[in-house]
Design a protein around this motif. Structure first.
Motif, PDB file in Angstrom:
ATOM      1  N   TYR A  92       0.848  -1.312  -0.139  1.00  0.00           N
ATOM      2  CA  TYR A  92       0.049  -0.167  -0.146  1.00  0.00           C
ATOM      3  C   TYR A  92       0.812   1.304  -0.031  1.00  0.00           C
ATOM      4  N   ASN A  93       1.977   1.341   0.881  1.00  0.00           N
ATOM      5  CA  ASN A  93       2.822   2.381   0.969  1.00  0.00           C
ATOM      6  C   ASN A  93       3.468   2.796  -0.317  1.00  0.00           C
ATOM      7  N   LEU A  94       4.178   1.655  -0.917  1.00  0.00           N
ATOM      8  CA  LEU A  94       4.790   1.732  -2.363  1.00  0.00           C
ATOM      9  C   LEU A  94       3.801   2.207  -3.394  1.00  0.00           C
ATOM     10  N   LEU A  95       2.517   1.637  -3.319  1.00  0.00           N
ATOM     11  CA  LEU A  95       1.859   2.213  -4.173  1.00  0.00           C
ATOM     12  C   LEU A  95       1.386   3.693  -4.168  1.00  0.00           C
ATOM     13  N   ARG A  96       1.301   4.099  -3.115  1.00  0.00           N
ATOM     14  CA  ARG A  96       1.137   5.608  -2.637  1.00  0.00           C
ATOM     15  C   ARG A  96       2.321   6.253  -2.981  1.00  0.00           C
ATOM     16  N   SER A  97       3.376   5.940  -3.094  1.00  0.00           N
ATOM     17  CA  SER A  97       4.434   6.595  -3.479  1.00  0.00           C
ATOM     18  C   SER A  97       5.035   6.578  -4.777  1.00  0.00           C
ATOM     19  N   SER A  98       4.499   5.669  -5.465  1.00  0.00           N
ATOM     20  CA  SER A  98       4.767   5.553  -6.928  1.00  0.00           C
ATOM     21  C   SER A  98       4.523   6.749  -7.784  1.00  0.00           C
ATOM     22  N   ALA A  99       5.583   7.098  -8.731  1.00  0.00           N
ATOM     23  CA  ALA A  99       5.419   8.067  -9.510  1.00  0.00           C
ATOM     24  C   ALA A  99       4.811   7.409 -11.005  1.00  0.00           C
ATOM     25  N   ASN A 100       5.045   6.227 -11.026  1.00  0.00           N
ATOM     26  CA  ASN A 100       4.394   5.523 -12.259  1.00  0.00           C
ATOM     27  C   ASN A 100       3.004   5.199 -12.453  1.00  0.00           C
ATOM     28  N   LEU A 101       2.468   5.293 -11.291  1.00  0.00           N
ATOM     29  CA  LEU A 101       1.077   4.655 -11.191  1.00  0.00           C
ATOM     30  C   LEU A 101      -0.168   5.809 -11.871  1.00  0.00           C
ATOM     31  N   ARG A 102      -0.927   5.267 -12.821  1.00  0.00           N
ATOM     32  CA  ARG A 102      -1.661   6.007 -13.716  1.00  0.00           C
ATOM     33  C   ARG A 102      -3.199   5.931 -12.905  1.00  0.00           C
ATOM     34  N   GLU A 103      -3.671   4.745 -12.536  1.00  0.00           N
ATOM     35  CA  GLU A 103      -4.981   4.675 -11.917  1.00  0.00           C
ATOM     36  C   GLU A 103      -4.864   3.577 -10.965  1.00  0.00           C
ATOM     37  N   THR A 104      -5.615   3.734  -9.778  1.00  0.00           N
ATOM     38  CA  THR A 104      -5.749   2.880  -8.479  1.00  0.00           C
ATOM     39  C   THR A 104      -7.288   2.803  -8.494  1.00  0.00           C
ATOM     40  N   PHE A 105      -7.512   1.079  -8.309  1.00  0.00           N
ATOM     41  CA  PHE A 105      -8.943   0.615  -8.340  1.00  0.00           C
ATOM     42  C   PHE A 105      -8.863   0.117  -7.140  1.00  0.00           C
ATOM     43  N   VAL A 106     -10.001   0.445  -6.312  1.00  0.00           N
ATOM     44  CA  VAL A 106      -9.951   0.010  -4.848  1.00  0.00           C
ATOM     45  C   VAL A 106     -11.226  -1.115  -4.900  1.00  0.00           C
ATOM     46  N   ILE A 107     -11.037  -2.419  -4.877  1.00  0.00           N
ATOM     47  CA  ILE A 107     -12.220  -3.083  -4.951  1.00  0.00           C
ATOM     48  C   ILE A 107     -12.713  -3.689  -3.622  1.00  0.00           C
ATOM     49  N   ASP A 108     -13.976  -3.211  -3.507  1.00  0.00           N
ATOM     50  CA  ASP A 108     -14.674  -3.422  -2.147  1.00  0.00           C
ATOM     51  C   ASP A 108     -14.790  -4.860  -1.851  1.00  0.00           C
ATOM     52  N   LEU A 109     -14.437  -5.304  -0.938  1.00  0.00           N
ATOM     53  CA  LEU A 109     -14.571  -6.721  -0.103  1.00  0.00           C
ATOM     54  C   LEU A 109     -14.745  -6.708   0.992  1.00  0.00           C
ATOM     55  N   GLY A 110     -15.321  -5.624   1.634  1.00  0.00           N
ATOM     56  CA  GLY A 110     -15.790  -5.299   2.891  1.00  0.00           C
ATOM     57  C   GLY A 110     -14.694  -4.795   4.292  1.00  0.00           C
ATOM     58  N   GLY A 111     -13.697  -4.234   3.567  1.00  0.00           N
ATOM     59  CA  GLY A 111     -12.570  -3.891   4.318  1.00  0.00           C
ATOM     60  C   GLY A 111     -12.781  -2.600   4.857  1.00  0.00           C
ATOM     61  N   HIS A 112     -11.904  -2.131   5.810  1.00  0.00           N
ATOM     62  CA  HIS A 112     -12.190  -0.850   6.348  1.00  0.00           C
ATOM     63  C   HIS A 112     -11.878   0.490   5.246  1.00  0.00           C
ATOM     64  N   SER A 113     -12.424   1.657   5.581  1.00  0.00           N
ATOM     65  CA  SER A 113     -12.244   2.381   4.852  1.00  0.00           C
ATOM     66  C   SER A 113     -10.779   3.015   4.566  1.00  0.00           C
ATOM     67  N   LEU A 114     -10.368   3.490   3.198  1.00  0.00           N
ATOM     68  CA  LEU A 114      -9.042   3.627   2.972  1.00  0.00           C
ATOM     69  C   LEU A 114      -9.049   5.235   3.371  1.00  0.00           C
ATOM     70  N   SER A 121      -3.671   9.519  -7.269  1.00  0.00           N
ATOM     71  CA  SER A 121      -4.242  10.186  -8.344  1.00  0.00           C
ATOM     72  C   SER A 121      -5.289   9.058  -9.049  1.00  0.00           C
ATOM     73  N   ASN A 122      -6.219   9.529  -9.743  1.00  0.00           N
ATOM     74  CA  ASN A 122      -7.233   8.607 -10.358  1.00  0.00           C
ATOM     75  C   ASN A 122      -7.631   7.623  -9.659  1.00  0.00           C
ATOM     76  N   LEU A 123      -8.197   7.546  -8.643  1.00  0.00           N
ATOM     77  CA  LEU A 123      -8.706   6.625  -7.562  1.00  0.00           C
ATOM     78  C   LEU A 123     -10.037   6.136  -7.870  1.00  0.00           C
ATOM     79  N   HIS A 124     -10.401   5.079  -8.017  1.00  0.00           N
ATOM     80  CA  HIS A 124     -11.820   4.434  -8.475  1.00  0.00           C
ATOM     81  C   HIS A 124     -12.267   3.273  -7.430  1.00  0.00           C
ATOM     82  N   TYR A 125     -13.399   3.410  -6.771  1.00  0.00           N
ATOM     83  CA  TYR A 125     -13.802   2.567  -5.965  1.00  0.00           C
ATOM     84  C   TYR A 125     -14.803   1.612  -6.857  1.00  0.00           C
TER      85      TYR A 125
END
Length: 144
Positions: A92-114, A121-125
């Motif tokens: 999670y921390n590596l993804l947060r700090s990545s300069a290469n990341l274009r889009e992040t998709f959070v797939i809901d499986l009943g986890g705690h709020s992120l 950037s470009n966060l999709h639930y």
């Protein structure tokens, strides 16, 4: 071995991925299903057990850092166990700090709020549904 040589070795043995999966053990079945969808569409998605042979002999922590820092897209399977283990927190921390990341998709499986958008950037639930996963894959395919 120098860091530069080791990075080249990682590139040769592991390669680059259109997407990286970040998930806890309580969502490994869903992660495997998503990995299979990517394979059907001829996209490289990092699901660690699919690459055990190519990672053999490499430092798993270094591989993880390489993959998650270089991935263009991320799929976070947000289950109740996500961010409770050392590895999912690291991913999670590596993804947060990545300069290469274009889009992040959070797939809901009943986890705690992120934490909200400011970390990505470009966060999709999305929900874990076949049609939604296919939509993600098509979106990623259009980037290639």
């Amino acid at each position: 071995m120098s860091q530069e040589k080791y990075s080249r070795k990682l590139e040769d043995y592991v390669g680059y991925f259109q997407a990286a999966l970040s998930f806890a053990s309580d969502s490994s079945n869903e992660a495997k299903i998503i990995s299979q969808f990517f394979t059907q569409y001829n996209l490289r998605c990092y699901y660690y057990s699919d690459f055990l042979v190519s990672q053999s002999g490499l430092d798993i922590e270094q591989v993880t850092r390489f993959v998650y820092k270089k991935a263009r897209n991320a799929l976070i399977l947000n289950s109740p166990g996500y961010r409770k283990s050392l590895y999912t927190r690291m991913e999670y921390n590596l993804l947060r700090s990545s300069a290469n990341l274009r889009e992040t998709f959070v797939i809901d499986l009943g986890g705690h709020s992120l934490p909200k958008r400011k970390l990505f950037s470009n966060l999709h639930y999305v929900k874990f549904e076949s049609a939604k996963i296919i939509d993600i894959i098509k979106r990623i395919t259009n980037q290639c």
